[in-house]
Design a protein around this motif. Structure first.
Motif, PDB file in Angstrom:
ATOM      1  N   VAL A  54      32.030  50.029  36.661  1.00 18.72           N
ATOM      2  CA  VAL A  54      33.415  49.813  37.090  1.00 18.72           C
ATOM      3  C   VAL A  54      34.266  51.049  36.826  1.00 18.72           C
ATOM      4  O   VAL A  54      35.057  51.482  37.676  1.00 18.72           O
ATOM      5  N   ILE A  58      33.414  52.363  40.696  1.00 20.95           N
ATOM      6  CA  ILE A  58      34.293  51.508  41.498  1.00 20.95           C
ATOM      7  C   ILE A  58      35.758  51.882  41.302  1.00 20.95           C
ATOM      8  O   ILE A  58      36.525  51.975  42.265  1.00 20.95           O
ATOM      9  N   THR A  59      36.168  52.106  40.056  1.00 17.07           N
ATOM     10  CA  THR A  59      37.569  52.435  39.782  1.00 17.07           C
ATOM     11  C   THR A  59      38.018  53.701  40.511  1.00 17.07           C
ATOM     12  O   THR A  59      39.093  53.708  41.132  1.00 17.07           O
ATOM     13  N   GLN A 104      40.606  44.104  38.394  1.00 14.74           N
ATOM     14  CA  GLN A 104      39.518  44.691  37.628  1.00 14.74           C
ATOM     15  C   GLN A 104      38.692  43.608  36.938  1.00 14.74           C
ATOM     16  O   GLN A 104      37.461  43.695  36.884  1.00 14.74           O
ATOM     17  N   ILE A 107      36.465  42.064  39.546  1.00 11.96           N
ATOM     18  CA  ILE A 107      35.342  42.958  39.887  1.00 11.96           C
ATOM     19  C   ILE A 107      34.255  42.871  38.813  1.00 11.96           C
ATOM     20  O   ILE A 107      33.059  42.772  39.122  1.00 11.96           O
ATOM     21  N   ASN A 108      34.672  42.912  37.541  1.00 12.59           N
ATOM     22  CA  ASN A 108      33.699  42.798  36.441  1.00 12.59           C
ATOM     23  C   ASN A 108      32.922  41.488  36.529  1.00 12.59           C
ATOM     24  O   ASN A 108      31.699  41.458  36.354  1.00 12.59           O
TER      25      ASN A 108
END
Length: 207
Positions: A54, A58-59, A104, A107-108
């Motif tokens: 992440v 992704i971030t 976030q 997503i995790n």
């Protein structure tokens, strides 16, 4: 008397300690506890992998699209902070919707759920394959024992099994060989006595 009492108290304390450590040893050596420990270690390592995915992959992609420093910084300001222009003191905190931090967390969760799904699916497939293998092995062994013909699939499977794992491959049981009873051999003395008896039997009886 006092010394005896002290010795007895020490013995009681030592017995309690030994019983405590014995129970503790049984507890930590149980299969469930060991499985739980392995799960915690793997879970910790897996969390680090997810956080890295992440944070480092992704971030940056999301922040590149939004222009913010991180996903957590993405927010919507409903009311700006009220700041005193003279002292710079914040009179009222800003009212914002921190939907970036929420995004976030989602997503995790999705990454963890997806990886766990893949792992569980893989384990179930392996278990199913092992069960099918054992069932085919049992079926082929029964047919071989009963002298029943094998299907084409079973013959191909048996050929592969004998190449990969010849020790555990089904085989026809070899017929048991019944050993003939051995006639005990007479010793020299017994042979002489037997011959004498035979000679005596052949002699005519006196009238």
């Amino acid at each position: 008397m006092m010394k005896n009492k002290i010795k007895k108290e020490k013995a009681k304390i030592l017995d309690k300690l030994s019983a405590f450590f014995s129970d503790f040893k049984k507890f930590i050596t149980k299969g469930n506890v060991l499985d739980l420990a392995v799960g915690v270690v793997i879970g910790t390592a897996f969390t680090a992998i997810v956080n890295g995915l992440v944070q480092f992959i992704i971030t940056p992609l999301i922040t590149w699209c939004t222009g913010e420093n991180s996903i957590a910084d993405v927010s919507t300001v409903l009311r700006p902070a009220d700041i005193d222009p003279e002292t710079g003191e914040i009179l009222k905190e800003a009212l914002t919707i921190q939907w970036g931090a929420f995004l976030q967390a989602i997503i995790n969760f999705l990454i963890i759920a997806f990886v766990v799904f893949v792992l569980v699916r893989t384990v179930l497939k392996i278990q199913k394959a092992i069960d099918i293998e054992s069932k085919i092995t049992e079926l082929v062994q029964k047919k071989l024992d009963s002298n029943l013909p094998l299907t084409e699939f079973e013959e191909k499977w048996l050929t592969r099994k004998r190449k990969k794992d010849p020790k555990n491959a089904p085989r026809k049981k070899e017929p048991e060989v019944i050993e003939e009873e051995k006639v005990p051999q007479l010793s020299t003395t017994d042979k002489i006595l037997t011959e004498i008896l035979e000679i005596l039997k052949k002699q005519p009886k006196p009238e």
